[in-house]
Design a protein around this motif. Structure first.
Motif, PDB file in Angstrom:
ATOM      1  N   ILE A 113     -10.229 -82.005  57.321  1.00  0.00           N
ATOM      2  CA  ILE A 113     -11.360 -82.573  58.038  1.00  0.00           C
ATOM      3  C   ILE A 113     -11.895 -81.520  58.992  1.00  0.00           C
ATOM      4  O   ILE A 113     -11.201 -80.565  59.350  1.00  0.00           O
ATOM      5  N   VAL A 114     -13.143 -81.677  59.390  1.00  0.00           N
ATOM      6  CA  VAL A 114     -13.777 -80.736  60.309  1.00  0.00           C
ATOM      7  C   VAL A 114     -13.839 -81.389  61.688  1.00  0.00           C
ATOM      8  O   VAL A 114     -14.492 -82.424  61.856  1.00  0.00           O
ATOM      9  N   PRO A 115     -13.159 -80.827  62.684  1.00  0.00           N
ATOM     10  CA  PRO A 115     -13.145 -81.448  64.005  1.00  0.00           C
ATOM     11  C   PRO A 115     -14.469 -81.269  64.731  1.00  0.00           C
ATOM     12  O   PRO A 115     -15.290 -80.420  64.368  1.00  0.00           O
ATOM     13  N   SER A 116     -14.675 -82.074  65.762  1.00  0.00           N
ATOM     14  CA  SER A 116     -15.812 -81.862  66.659  1.00  0.00           C
ATOM     15  C   SER A 116     -15.511 -80.627  67.495  1.00  0.00           C
ATOM     16  O   SER A 116     -14.426 -80.524  68.076  1.00  0.00           O
ATOM     17  N   SER A 117     -16.445 -79.697  67.559  1.00  0.00           N
ATOM     18  CA  SER A 117     -16.159 -78.419  68.211  1.00  0.00           C
ATOM     19  C   SER A 117     -17.241 -78.029  69.205  1.00  0.00           C
ATOM     20  O   SER A 117     -18.425 -78.324  69.000  1.00  0.00           O
ATOM     21  N   VAL A 118     -16.797 -77.353  70.242  1.00  0.00           N
ATOM     22  CA  VAL A 118     -17.688 -76.750  71.226  1.00  0.00           C
ATOM     23  C   VAL A 118     -17.607 -75.242  71.044  1.00  0.00           C
ATOM     24  O   VAL A 118     -16.506 -74.676  71.040  1.00  0.00           O
ATOM     25  N   HIS A 119     -18.746 -74.602  70.891  1.00  0.00           N
ATOM     26  CA  HIS A 119     -18.793 -73.153  70.683  1.00  0.00           C
ATOM     27  C   HIS A 119     -19.428 -72.479  71.894  1.00  0.00           C
ATOM     28  O   HIS A 119     -20.535 -72.829  72.305  1.00  0.00           O
ATOM     29  N   ARG A 120     -18.708 -71.514  72.438  1.00  0.00           N
ATOM     30  CA  ARG A 120     -19.222 -70.670  73.514  1.00  0.00           C
ATOM     31  C   ARG A 120     -18.924 -69.223  73.132  1.00  0.00           C
ATOM     32  O   ARG A 120     -17.992 -68.610  73.624  1.00  0.00           O
TER      33      ARG A 120
END
Length: 225
Positions: A113-120
């Motif tokens: 599954i693809v998790p919810s992610s925050v990209h910085r």
């Protein structure tokens, strides 16, 4: 729910397949392309955003319904249609080859599954509920976005540069550990690029004069103010 093993994967140059042409397929294809994957799309019609990606050469489009396609050549497959019978057909084709399959809204059939992610920038923070509650994962993601703002992108670039420099210039493992720890002071996070470099130079100079072995009662900010 199955226990899952968290994993960050390098998809650069890997062949990935997205079945579907709507908004969900747009998000899936976009994230895969952004990760450097070679993305193939199978769908009779596509979202305008996907059409733009095709025109730009970011994805390859096979303009046809899914049916009896050979999926053995793909490292990763995502079924993102709004037709359960099509998604199931994709699953069966991939499962027959023991491949990696993600089916939107069917976590019971997914083996990833693809998790919810925050990209910085280089910083990626991901949240997963193992499919139990995607809504909760999104809620937690929103909190993380507030906590970790865009300033972390530049800060992590700075830390990456400093890590290479410290590894090249400092032989003593304990001194390295101390320097890495001091670079995590919030003063570096909130400083401008020029200020970061000035404080880093002062920190390295202080090490040369023996200061790095001293106490840690004062903050980096107070030392270099």
């Amino acid at each position: 729910m199955k226990n899952q093993y968290p994993l960050m994967i390098d998809l650069t140059g890997r062949d990935c397949l997205v079945v579907g042409g709507g908004g969900v397929a747009l998000r899936k294809a976009g994230s895969l392309a952004a990760a450097g994957a070679n993305v193939t799309l199978i769908a009779p019609e596509v979202h305008p955003g996907l059409a733009d990606m095709v025109a730009c050469g970011k994805v390859r489009w096979r303009k046809e319904p899914f049916g009896g396609h050979d999926v053995s050549g793909y490292d990763l497959v995502v079924a993102a249609t709004d037709q359960p019978e099509v998604n199931l057909a994709v699953y069966q084709a991939v499962a027959a080859n023991r491949g990696w399959i993600n089916i939107v809204d069917r976590p019971d059939l997914c083996n990833f599954i693809v998790p919810s992610s925050v990209h910085r920038g280089k910083l990626v923070i991901s949240v997963s509920t193992s499919g139990a509650s995607p809504a909760l994962a999104r809620k937690i993601k929103q909190k993380i976005e507030q906590e970790f703002g865009p300033e972390y992108e530049r800060y992590l670039d700075f830390l990456a540069q400093m890590r290479q420099r410290v590894l090249a210039e400092v032989e003593n493992p304990e001194e390295r550990r101390q320097l890495f720890q001091q670079l995590l002071d919030d003063a570096f996070l909130h400083a401008s690029e020029e200020q970061q470099n000035q404080m880093a130079e002062a920190l390295l100079e202080r090490r040369k004069t023996g200061g790095a072995q001293g106490g840690n009662d004062e903050t980096v900010e107070s030392r270099f103010a």
